[in-house]
Each structure stands twice: as C-alpha cells, then as structure tokens.
Write a protein that holds these residues in place. Sequence first.
Motif, PDB file in Angstrom:
ATOM      1  N   PRO A 116      -5.309   3.852  -9.238  1.00 47.41           N
ATOM      2  CA  PRO A 116      -4.140   4.402  -9.201  1.00 47.41           C
ATOM      3  C   PRO A 116      -3.033   3.894  -8.584  1.00 47.41           C
ATOM      4  O   PRO A 116      -3.164   3.542  -7.208  1.00 47.41           O
ATOM      5  N   VAL A 117      -1.958   3.619  -9.211  1.00 45.32           N
ATOM      6  CA  VAL A 117      -0.941   2.850  -8.432  1.00 45.32           C
ATOM      7  C   VAL A 117      -0.636   3.518  -7.109  1.00 45.32           C
ATOM      8  O   VAL A 117      -0.255   3.025  -5.985  1.00 45.32           O
ATOM      9  N   SER A 118      -0.270   4.751  -7.163  1.00 48.92           N
ATOM     10  CA  SER A 118       0.039   5.492  -6.170  1.00 48.92           C
ATOM     11  C   SER A 118      -1.104   5.463  -4.558  1.00 48.92           C
ATOM     12  O   SER A 118      -0.465   5.146  -3.590  1.00 48.92           O
ATOM     13  N   LYS A 119      -2.347   5.306  -5.090  1.00 50.06           N
ATOM     14  CA  LYS A 119      -3.108   5.135  -3.983  1.00 50.06           C
ATOM     15  C   LYS A 119      -3.240   3.638  -3.212  1.00 50.06           C
ATOM     16  O   LYS A 119      -3.502   3.319  -2.368  1.00 50.06           O
ATOM     17  N   VAL A 120      -2.936   2.648  -4.351  1.00 43.27           N
ATOM     18  CA  VAL A 120      -2.617   1.180  -3.862  1.00 43.27           C
ATOM     19  C   VAL A 120      -1.765   1.054  -3.137  1.00 43.27           C
ATOM     20  O   VAL A 120      -1.701   0.383  -2.080  1.00 43.27           O
ATOM     21  N   LYS A 121      -0.522   1.869  -3.539  1.00 45.52           N
ATOM     22  CA  LYS A 121       0.892   1.789  -2.474  1.00 45.52           C
ATOM     23  C   LYS A 121       0.519   2.159  -1.006  1.00 45.52           C
ATOM     24  O   LYS A 121       0.861   1.930  -0.110  1.00 45.52           O
ATOM     25  N   GLU A 122      -0.219   3.304  -1.042  1.00 48.92           N
ATOM     26  CA  GLU A 122      -0.620   4.040   0.206  1.00 48.92           C
ATOM     27  C   GLU A 122      -1.585   3.157   0.978  1.00 48.92           C
ATOM     28  O   GLU A 122      -1.132   3.047   2.377  1.00 48.92           O
ATOM     29  N   TRP A 123      -2.563   2.464   0.203  1.00 52.76           N
ATOM     30  CA  TRP A 123      -3.461   1.486   1.149  1.00 52.76           C
ATOM     31  C   TRP A 123      -2.812   0.336   1.395  1.00 52.76           C
ATOM     32  O   TRP A 123      -2.966  -0.112   2.576  1.00 52.76           O
ATOM     33  N   MET A 124      -1.781  -0.067   0.839  1.00 54.69           N
ATOM     34  CA  MET A 124      -1.046  -1.303   1.414  1.00 54.69           C
ATOM     35  C   MET A 124      -0.320  -0.849   2.509  1.00 54.69           C
ATOM     36  O   MET A 124       0.026  -1.919   3.378  1.00 54.69           O
ATOM     37  N   LYS A 125       0.525   0.249   2.447  1.00 50.39           N
ATOM     38  CA  LYS A 125       1.147   0.555   3.904  1.00 50.39           C
ATOM     39  C   LYS A 125       0.166   0.522   5.007  1.00 50.39           C
ATOM     40  O   LYS A 125       0.624   0.452   6.157  1.00 50.39           O
ATOM     41  N   GLU A 126      -0.942   0.802   4.865  1.00 49.07           N
ATOM     42  CA  GLU A 126      -2.055   1.000   5.940  1.00 49.07           C
ATOM     43  C   GLU A 126      -2.275  -0.351   6.224  1.00 49.07           C
ATOM     44  O   GLU A 126      -3.056  -0.699   7.155  1.00 49.07           O
ATOM     45  N   ASN A 127      -2.221  -1.398   5.321  1.00 48.27           N
ATOM     46  CA  ASN A 127      -2.584  -2.864   5.526  1.00 48.27           C
ATOM     47  C   ASN A 127      -1.255  -3.709   5.115  1.00 48.27           C
ATOM     48  O   ASN A 127      -1.454  -4.228   4.241  1.00 48.27           O
ATOM     49  N   PRO A 128      -0.587  -3.746   6.108  1.00 47.83           N
ATOM     50  CA  PRO A 128       0.851  -4.457   5.712  1.00 47.83           C
ATOM     51  C   PRO A 128       0.395  -5.989   5.725  1.00 47.83           C
ATOM     52  O   PRO A 128       1.525  -6.786   4.997  1.00 47.83           O
ATOM     53  N   LEU A 129      -0.737  -6.695   6.174  1.00 46.30           N
ATOM     54  CA  LEU A 129      -0.836  -8.144   6.126  1.00 46.30           C
ATOM     55  C   LEU A 129      -0.985  -8.244   4.672  1.00 46.30           C
ATOM     56  O   LEU A 129      -0.762  -9.638   4.090  1.00 46.30           O
ATOM     57  N   VAL A 130      -1.414  -7.591   3.729  1.00 48.79           N
ATOM     58  CA  VAL A 130      -1.677  -7.921   2.210  1.00 48.79           C
ATOM     59  C   VAL A 130      -0.419  -8.133   1.452  1.00 48.79           C
ATOM     60  O   VAL A 130      -0.242  -8.813   0.519  1.00 48.79           O
TER      61      VAL A 130
END
Length: 235
Positions: A116-130
């Motif tokens: 889900p796009v919403s979960k990917v966005k949350e995950w990216m916030k926690e992993n800013p290097l990506v």
Amino acid sequence: MNIGLEKYRHYYETLIESRLFNDVAHNSLTQLLEISTAQNWPKKTCILDTSHTQYTFHILISGKIKVYHFDSFNDRLLTLFLLKDNDVFDIFSLMDCGIHKVYYEVLENSEVLNIPVSKVKEWMKENPLVYKSFLAYTAEKINILERYIINVALEDIPTRLARLLYNNMDKSSIYFETILGLSHTEIGALIGTTRAVVNRHIQNFKEEGILEVTRKKITITNKKLLEKKLMVKKV
C-alpha cells in the motif's frame, strides 16, 4: 508477509541487490517485506490500470512488464518502458502527482511485491536514505524518456530500429537480451511505429547482411554495418 523461509530469503536477497534498497539496514528491509504481499502475474495479462497504481506500490522481483500509453481514437500504442527485475512502479504515486494515463501488460510471467502506498510513505520517512536512491532512479527514467522523445522527433525509423537493436545487444556476443522474444508489434511500439513498418525494415536489414531472424530471436551478423546505421560508434 506470511510465506516460507526460503521464499522470504529470496525476496530479501533480491531487494538487497537492488540499487534502490542496497543501503537499507537489515531491520528496515525486513519491515518492508512484512508490509508486502507477493503475487504471481501470468504472461499476456493486463492487470493494472492507473487507478490501481495510485494506491498500491509494486516491486518487480522477476519477469518483464510493459508500461504503455494507448490512444483509442487512433488505435495506436506507444511503449514507454520495459520494466525488469528490481524495477518499481509507480513512482508518481509516492510523489502525490495524481493519476497519469499509462497501462501495464505482463510480457513474461512475473513475480511482484505489492505494498500500500500509504505504508511505503511511512516506511520511507523512517528510512530517509532511500530518498536519494529513489531520486536517482526517477532521474534515470526521465533521462530515458528524454532520449526517447529526441529519437522519435529527430531520427528516421531505420535509425530508431538500429539504435534499439544496438542498445539491447549483449556487447560480449551477438545475441540480444532485453528485446529477446518480443514480437514485431512490441518492437514497433518501442520505436513509435507499426508492426508492418518494423517487418519491412527488419527485412531490409536482413538483406543488407546486418542480421538474421529465427523464431523469437534476432542475431546480429555484422555489428559494423549496424553501427553505420547509427553514424556513431557508441550509443
């Protein structure tokens, strides 16, 4: 992700080899897999449209998927990208760019992770290097489109065909990789023309001694003649 250990390890090893995720920590990549759902998509199916990709992000583990635009008024199809192992889609959905009218067709049996796009966005916030990796990936795709537009606007069809063949040839041998198994209709969609026109120019290349055609395989017999079609040594 409720899958067997062996399959889980396969997904993890595939992602860690991707330039998008190879800087991600083990725990973070594990978290990404935990919010993913694995699917197998059969060949010759058009599963997704733009409304679907607006809410679901996809990682192509293996296979080949065509991204294309279709003009129903003129009955014309234009292929924008051929997605392969470790490609992702749709980046637009992560940037809140809204819906853009492209479609997806599975050209080879494909294995895909859906998130889900919403979960990917949350995950990216926690992993800013990506973010840096995704920006580089997006820039690469934009560069491909830029070259494509220039080629279609300024080059004739024989040159476009020669460029496609040259760019997708394994330079260490005489065999093709990316376009191996594609029909002449698909090749036409990649260079902005029709199957009939592709057939004619491939026949011309064959008569000129540039290539040979067998079932689902094109073999270059004279790379120098192919380069001459391009007027340059490198593409």
